[in-house]
Design a protein around this motif. Structure first.
Motif, PDB file in Angstrom:
ATOM      1  N   ILE A  25       0.829  -1.219   0.000  1.00 13.26           N
ATOM      2  CA  ILE A  25       0.000   0.000   0.000  1.00 13.26           C
ATOM      3  C   ILE A  25       0.859   1.262   0.000  1.00 13.26           C
ATOM      4  O   ILE A  25       0.490   2.273  -0.593  1.00 13.26           O
ATOM      5  CB  ILE A  25      -0.991   0.002   1.193  1.00 13.26           C
ATOM      6  CG1 ILE A  25      -2.024   1.137   1.068  1.00 13.26           C
ATOM      7  CG2 ILE A  25      -0.262   0.119   2.520  1.00 13.26           C
ATOM      8  CD1 ILE A  25      -3.018   0.989  -0.025  1.00 13.26           C
ATOM      9  N   VAL A  33       7.964   3.909   8.069  1.00  8.16           N
ATOM     10  CA  VAL A  33       6.638   3.296   7.937  1.00  8.16           C
ATOM     11  C   VAL A  33       6.704   1.781   7.968  1.00  8.16           C
ATOM     12  O   VAL A  33       7.703   1.194   7.571  1.00  8.16           O
ATOM     13  CB  VAL A  33       5.961   3.711   6.605  1.00  8.16           C
ATOM     14  CG1 VAL A  33       6.789   3.304   5.398  1.00  8.16           C
ATOM     15  CG2 VAL A  33       4.544   3.132   6.489  1.00  8.16           C
ATOM     16  N   GLU A  93       6.283  -0.560  10.589  1.00 10.62           N
ATOM     17  CA  GLU A  93       6.459  -1.292  11.837  1.00 10.62           C
ATOM     18  C   GLU A  93       6.988  -0.296  12.861  1.00 10.62           C
ATOM     19  O   GLU A  93       7.449   0.791  12.489  1.00 10.62           O
ATOM     20  CB  GLU A  93       7.457  -2.445  11.641  1.00 10.62           C
ATOM     21  CG  GLU A  93       8.596  -2.001  10.784  1.00 10.62           C
ATOM     22  CD  GLU A  93       9.762  -2.954  10.690  1.00 10.62           C
ATOM     23  OE1 GLU A  93      10.004  -3.736  11.614  1.00 10.62           O
ATOM     24  OE2 GLU A  93      10.474  -2.846   9.690  1.00 10.62           O
ATOM     25  N   TRP A 122       2.106   6.094  11.058  1.00  7.89           N
ATOM     26  CA  TRP A 122       1.337   4.873  11.294  1.00  7.89           C
ATOM     27  C   TRP A 122       0.114   4.834  10.389  1.00  7.89           C
ATOM     28  O   TRP A 122      -0.655   5.791  10.326  1.00  7.89           O
ATOM     29  CB  TRP A 122       0.855   4.772  12.758  1.00  7.89           C
ATOM     30  CG  TRP A 122      -0.036   3.570  12.898  1.00  7.89           C
ATOM     31  CD1 TRP A 122       0.342   2.281  13.118  1.00  7.89           C
ATOM     32  CD2 TRP A 122      -1.469   3.542  12.759  1.00  7.89           C
ATOM     33  NE1 TRP A 122      -0.749   1.458  13.109  1.00  7.89           N
ATOM     34  CE2 TRP A 122      -1.873   2.195  12.900  1.00  7.89           C
ATOM     35  CE3 TRP A 122      -2.438   4.525  12.513  1.00  7.89           C
ATOM     36  CZ2 TRP A 122      -3.223   1.808  12.829  1.00  7.89           C
ATOM     37  CZ3 TRP A 122      -3.774   4.136  12.428  1.00  7.89           C
ATOM     38  CH2 TRP A 122      -4.148   2.786  12.593  1.00  7.89           C
ATOM     39  N   TRP A 123      -0.046   3.708   9.713  1.00  6.04           N
ATOM     40  CA  TRP A 123      -1.254   3.475   8.924  1.00  6.04           C
ATOM     41  C   TRP A 123      -1.278   2.041   8.461  1.00  6.04           C
ATOM     42  O   TRP A 123      -0.411   1.252   8.849  1.00  6.04           O
ATOM     43  CB  TRP A 123      -1.355   4.458   7.757  1.00  6.04           C
ATOM     44  CG  TRP A 123      -0.210   4.481   6.786  1.00  6.04           C
ATOM     45  CD1 TRP A 123       1.093   4.801   7.054  1.00  6.04           C
ATOM     46  CD2 TRP A 123      -0.262   4.191   5.385  1.00  6.04           C
ATOM     47  NE1 TRP A 123       1.834   4.735   5.896  1.00  6.04           N
ATOM     48  CE2 TRP A 123       1.036   4.373   4.861  1.00  6.04           C
ATOM     49  CE3 TRP A 123      -1.296   3.823   4.515  1.00  6.04           C
ATOM     50  CZ2 TRP A 123       1.334   4.169   3.516  1.00  6.04           C
ATOM     51  CZ3 TRP A 123      -1.001   3.638   3.176  1.00  6.04           C
ATOM     52  CH2 TRP A 123       0.302   3.802   2.686  1.00  6.04           C
ATOM     53  N   GLN A 124      -2.252   1.674   7.651  1.00  2.00           N
ATOM     54  CA  GLN A 124      -2.461   0.285   7.236  1.00  2.00           C
ATOM     55  C   GLN A 124      -2.965   0.233   5.793  1.00  2.00           C
ATOM     56  O   GLN A 124      -3.485   1.228   5.283  1.00  2.00           O
ATOM     57  CB  GLN A 124      -3.538  -0.356   8.124  1.00  2.00           C
ATOM     58  CG  GLN A 124      -3.305  -0.203   9.600  1.00  2.00           C
ATOM     59  CD  GLN A 124      -4.442  -0.787  10.402  1.00  2.00           C
ATOM     60  OE1 GLN A 124      -5.573  -0.291  10.346  1.00  2.00           O
ATOM     61  NE2 GLN A 124      -4.169  -1.841  11.160  1.00  2.00           N
ATOM     62  N   THR A 125      -2.866  -0.960   5.199  1.00  2.00           N
ATOM     63  CA  THR A 125      -3.461  -1.170   3.884  1.00  2.00           C
ATOM     64  C   THR A 125      -4.917  -0.698   3.906  1.00  2.00           C
ATOM     65  O   THR A 125      -5.396  -0.061   2.970  1.00  2.00           O
ATOM     66  CB  THR A 125      -3.414  -2.677   3.529  1.00  2.00           C
ATOM     67  OG1 THR A 125      -2.074  -3.126   3.680  1.00  2.00           O
ATOM     68  CG2 THR A 125      -3.886  -2.926   2.121  1.00  2.00           C
ATOM     69  N   THR A 133      -8.322  -1.478  14.509  1.00  2.00           N
ATOM     70  CA  THR A 133      -7.113  -1.569  13.688  1.00  2.00           C
ATOM     71  C   THR A 133      -6.347  -2.876  13.842  1.00  2.00           C
ATOM     72  O   THR A 133      -5.530  -3.219  12.993  1.00  2.00           O
ATOM     73  CB  THR A 133      -6.126  -0.448  14.083  1.00  2.00           C
ATOM     74  OG1 THR A 133      -5.713  -0.679  15.447  1.00  2.00           O
ATOM     75  CG2 THR A 133      -6.767   0.925  13.984  1.00  2.00           C
ATOM     76  N   ASP A 137      -4.210  -3.108  16.228  1.00  2.00           N
ATOM     77  CA  ASP A 137      -2.997  -2.668  16.934  1.00  2.00           C
ATOM     78  C   ASP A 137      -3.315  -2.227  18.362  1.00  2.00           C
ATOM     79  O   ASP A 137      -4.396  -1.709  18.632  1.00  2.00           O
ATOM     80  CB  ASP A 137      -2.359  -1.463  16.214  1.00  2.00           C
ATOM     81  CG  ASP A 137      -1.558  -1.870  14.995  1.00  2.00           C
ATOM     82  OD1 ASP A 137      -0.843  -2.885  15.073  1.00  2.00           O
ATOM     83  OD2 ASP A 137      -1.649  -1.174  13.967  1.00  2.00           O
TER      84      ASP A 137
HETATM   85  C1  7RM Z   1       1.565   1.052   5.830  1.00  2.86           C
HETATM   86  C2  7RM Z   1       1.582  -0.401   6.253  1.00  2.86           C
HETATM   87  C3  7RM Z   1      -0.059  -2.306   8.832  1.00  2.86           C
HETATM   88  C4  7RM Z   1       0.487  -2.635  10.193  1.00  2.86           C
HETATM   89  C5  7RM Z   1      -0.160  -1.838  11.291  1.00  2.86           C
HETATM   90  C6  7RM Z   1       0.938  -1.809  12.349  1.00  2.86           C
HETATM   91  C7  7RM Z   1       2.208  -1.745  11.538  1.00  2.86           C
HETATM   92  C8  7RM Z   1       2.599   0.397  10.254  1.00  2.86           C
HETATM   93  C9  7RM Z   1       3.639   1.603  11.747  1.00  2.86           C
HETATM   94  C10 7RM Z   1       3.317   0.360  12.323  1.00  2.86           C
HETATM   95  C11 7RM Z   1       4.267   1.010  14.307  1.00  2.86           C
HETATM   96  C12 7RM Z   1       4.326   2.560  12.558  1.00  2.86           C
HETATM   97  N1  7RM Z   1       0.479  -1.127   5.973  1.00  2.86           N
HETATM   98  N2  7RM Z   1       2.681  -0.363  11.367  1.00  2.86           N
HETATM   99  N3  7RM Z   1       3.181   1.578  10.462  1.00  2.86           N
HETATM  100  N4  7RM Z   1       3.633   0.070  13.606  1.00  2.86           N
HETATM  101  N5  7RM Z   1       4.610   2.215  13.826  1.00  2.86           N
HETATM  102  N6  7RM Z   1       4.693   3.763  12.087  1.00  2.86           N
HETATM  103  O1  7RM Z   1       2.546  -0.843   6.802  1.00  2.86           O
HETATM  104  O2  7RM Z   1      -1.092  -3.018   6.108  1.00  2.86           O
HETATM  105  O3  7RM Z   1       1.200  -3.513   5.550  1.00  2.86           O
HETATM  106  O4  7RM Z   1       0.670  -2.969   7.807  1.00  2.86           O
HETATM  107  O5  7RM Z   1       1.876  -2.297  10.258  1.00  2.86           O
HETATM  108  O6  7RM Z   1       0.919  -2.994  13.090  1.00  2.86           O
HETATM  109  O7  7RM Z   1      -1.353  -2.454  11.734  1.00  2.86           O
HETATM  110  S1  7RM Z   1       0.292  -2.711   6.312  1.00  2.86           S
END
Ligand code: 7RM
Length: 633
Positions: free
Chosen positions: A295, A371, A373, A398-401, A484, A486
């Protein structure tokens, strides 16, 4: 152009407005785009079904906003700046004018091969401009793109093609990544032999020029098909809520889900977030090192930057080829102003020593991003000092697909930064924390499950072909909330720190993976009775994959067996899912209802052998000792 806040007061003001009057706020942002017909209603929503619609009744084409809209002002500005795998090969560029022409030509080639509005087109390509061009060509004619990361196996590709009943695959002949030459077309052939009956045509982009087999009547050269077309292609009129793309992502159960994003809201939010998070200014060179198979590549290599009229770098290679200075060499050479990468890359390069980064002039950098993790404190400081030289703010985004765009992040030069904190919500984003019962966790200096209580324009609308799965996964845990997956902390000043997944999803080098998915793959080995997969802390990857396996027949050569298991995982999913550690066990700790006690397995995998919590309720407490012994061995 969408609003770009410049000061803390402007951010606070925008945030307040977006909460007091979300529809007014987003209508104002949306009005800066080119619409074929204005929307009738800004938002309709409920999180129960769920049913979310932004800019209802509006008509548009996202590529007119990425391309045509810029022709008058910046037709000759570079849109895509391509950095090839081999550093001695010169860069190539596409100006907005050239990109517009190439997208139109490719769109015509798709049409000439029977692709119509609503059809699904699957991509399996390296990071070359033709990937971005073809993705935009789909959007031009209203076809839905489904990009599959080219590191996935033939089996995984076939699963995704079938789930979305794609009509066409677009691939390359070979993929040059570092010193490797990967036979991409061969993988597609293997996938199509697995019963992908919906595929009518395969477009093969001649990338390396290496030899491939072409199946008559099905396979066509991308280059020949595209070259034969005119560069004039009217943009299809799309409803704001028509599908723009599907992108598969892993969850805690079953096969990956096809997350669906739609045209209008995704356009508004990716442009808005890109401009604010990176504080992109006219003439800047922006580089996101992600792959378009994820994404991050969709939103922040292709759509966000192009919507904002930016110069976006596309990099074909890997961070360590020909040496661990590659990222910094490219930043220096291309005078990159905004650089966006993943913590796993930062940690890997940090481990190679400072000399690789110290060699280059990084003074062009203004903003550096992270971005995928959590970024650990050590990596954050190294990134800050060695790459940012202490004066390029780190945006830990921080964000997600599923969220389509960045939801929680510092704004560089505007809000403060703090190691390990993604910090503050973007305007228009309303995160909250709840406890496991769904009770709101109020106040500051607290921890909870991260949810969002109000829709934002780029949120997922459904999971392809299975709306109930979307409801169950994201909207059924807590009433009226998007969950989410998380866990997060909110500090005394209200900043968010993302702790990580609270479900059975692991994050390996920024790649999301379901433990169940890896287990299913391992179980394909004929001698495996059962397996359990957990994540454990890994210095470079963030999380490593630890697999506990029960076998049927005793094996003579354990190492040979381990290799076979890895091969099965590579076949079923791809190399990114290979377990780092495999432990053979005679049983798995289970509850009386037969559920694997992952909590115990996670602790043991992390090296914890005491404080395993209450194990007296287990069906088979005796295996715990064996599991611990085996882990220590
Ligand atoms: C953009 C992306 C999403 C998952 C999400 C988190 C982890 C993403 C951060 C993060 C800590 C961050 N999409 N995550 N960004 N954790 N700090 N800045 O990665 O769908 O592939 O993953 O990734 O757990 O739920 S994803």
């Amino acid at each position: 152009m969408t609003l770009q806040v410049k000061t803390l007061a402007e951010y606070q003001d925008a945030y307040q407005k977006s909460v007091d009057d979300p529809e007014g706020f987003w209508a104002e942002q949306a009005s800066t785009f080119q619409w074929k017909k204005k929307w009738d209603k800004t938002l309709e929503w409920n999180f129960k079904d769920p049913d979310v619609k932004w800019f209802v009744g509006g008509k548009l084409n996202i590529t007119e906003n990425c391309l045509d809209r810029h022709l008058a002002d910046r037709g000759d500005q570079v849109a895509i700046l391509f950095e090839p795998n081999d550093p001695t090969t010169p860069n190539t560029t596409y100006t907005y004018k050239e990109l517009h022409a190439a997208v139109c030509q490719t769109a015509n080639a798709l049409k000439a091969n029977g692709i119509e509005k609503g059809d699904r087109v699957c991509f399996y390509m390296p990071m070359v401009p033709e990937l971005a061009i073809s993705v935009l060509a789909c959007a031009r004619i209203g076809a839905i793109h489904s990009v599959v990361f080219a590191g996935f196996s033939a089996q995984a590709l076939a699963d995704r093609i079938k789930d979305a009943t794609c009509k066409m695959v677009i691939c390359s002949d070979y993929n040059s990544r570092g010193a490797k030459n990967i036979p991409v077309k061969k993988v597609v052939d293997d996938a199509l032999d697995m019963g992908c009956d919906s595929i009518e045509t395969v477009f093969v982009h001649k990338n390396t020029g290496g030899e491939v087999e072409m199946k008559a009547g099905r396979d066509k050269w991308w280059n020949e098909e595209v070259d034969a077309q005119s560069t004039d292609c009217p943009a299809e009129e799309m409803d704001a809520e028509d599908m723009l793309f599907i992108l598969y992502t892993s969850g805690s159960t079953g096969k990956p889900k096809g997350v669906v994003h739609t045209c209008g809201g995704y356009m508004v939010y990716t442009c808005f977030s890109f401009r604010n998070v990176f504080q992109y200014k006219e003439g800047d060179v922006y580089w996101c090192t992600a792959d378009i198979g994820w994404i991050t590549g969709h939103s922040y290599i292709v759509y966000g930057p192009l919507l904002a009229g930016a110069t976006t770098v596309m990099f074909e290679g890997v961070p360590t080829y020909p040496d661990p200075g590659r990222f910094w060499e490219v930043c220096d050479k291309l005078k990159v102003n905004q650089f966006y990468t993943a913590p796993t890359a930062i940690r890997a390069l940090m481990a190679k020593g400072d000399q690789w980064v110290d060699k280059y002039d990084l003074s062009s950098l203004k903003v550096i991003g992270s971005v995928g993790e959590p970024i650990n404190e050590e990596a954050w400081h190294w990134y800050d000092e060695k790459v940012g030289k202490g004066n390029s703010p780190i945006v830990d985004t921080w964000w997600q697909t599923e969220t389509g765009g960045i939801l929680i992040t510092p704004l560089p030069g505007i809000t403060d930064t703090k190691p390990c904190f993604a910090s503050y919500p973007m305007p228009g984003v309303q995160p909250i924390l709840v406890d496991s019962q769904g009770v709101l966790v109020e106040g500051n200096d607290v921890e909870g499950l991260l949810c969002v209580k109000f829709p934002w324009p780029s949120m997922l609308r459904t999971t392809y072909g299975d709306h109930e799965r979307c409801r169950m996964t994201y909207f059924s845990s807590f009433e009226n909330l998007y969950f989410t997956g998380d866990g997060a902390r909110r500090d005394v000043e209200g900043r968010y720190r993302i702790i990580g997944r609270v479900d059975d999803v692991i994050n390996v080098s920024g790649h999301r993976m379901g433990t169940a998915e890896v287990e299913n793959a391992i179980d394909e080995h004929p001698n495996v009775v059962e397996s359990a997969v957990v994540g454990y802390p890994h210095d470079i990857k963030g999380q490593g994959i630890y697999a506990y396996i029960i076998i049927n027949e005793p094996v003579e050569d354990e190492d040979a067996f381990r290799k076979e298991v890895l091969a099965v995982v590579v076949r079923e999913i791809g190399p990114i899912a290979k377990p780092d550690k495999i432990q053979l066990v005679s049983g798995l700790p289970k509850t009386r209802s037969g559920k694997i006690m992952r909590r115990i397995l996670r602790k043991v995998a992390s090296g914890e052998t005491s404080n395993l919590g209450d194990i007296s309720t287990l069906l088979n407490p005796e295996v715990v000792e064996e599991v611990i012994k085996g882990a220590l061995a």
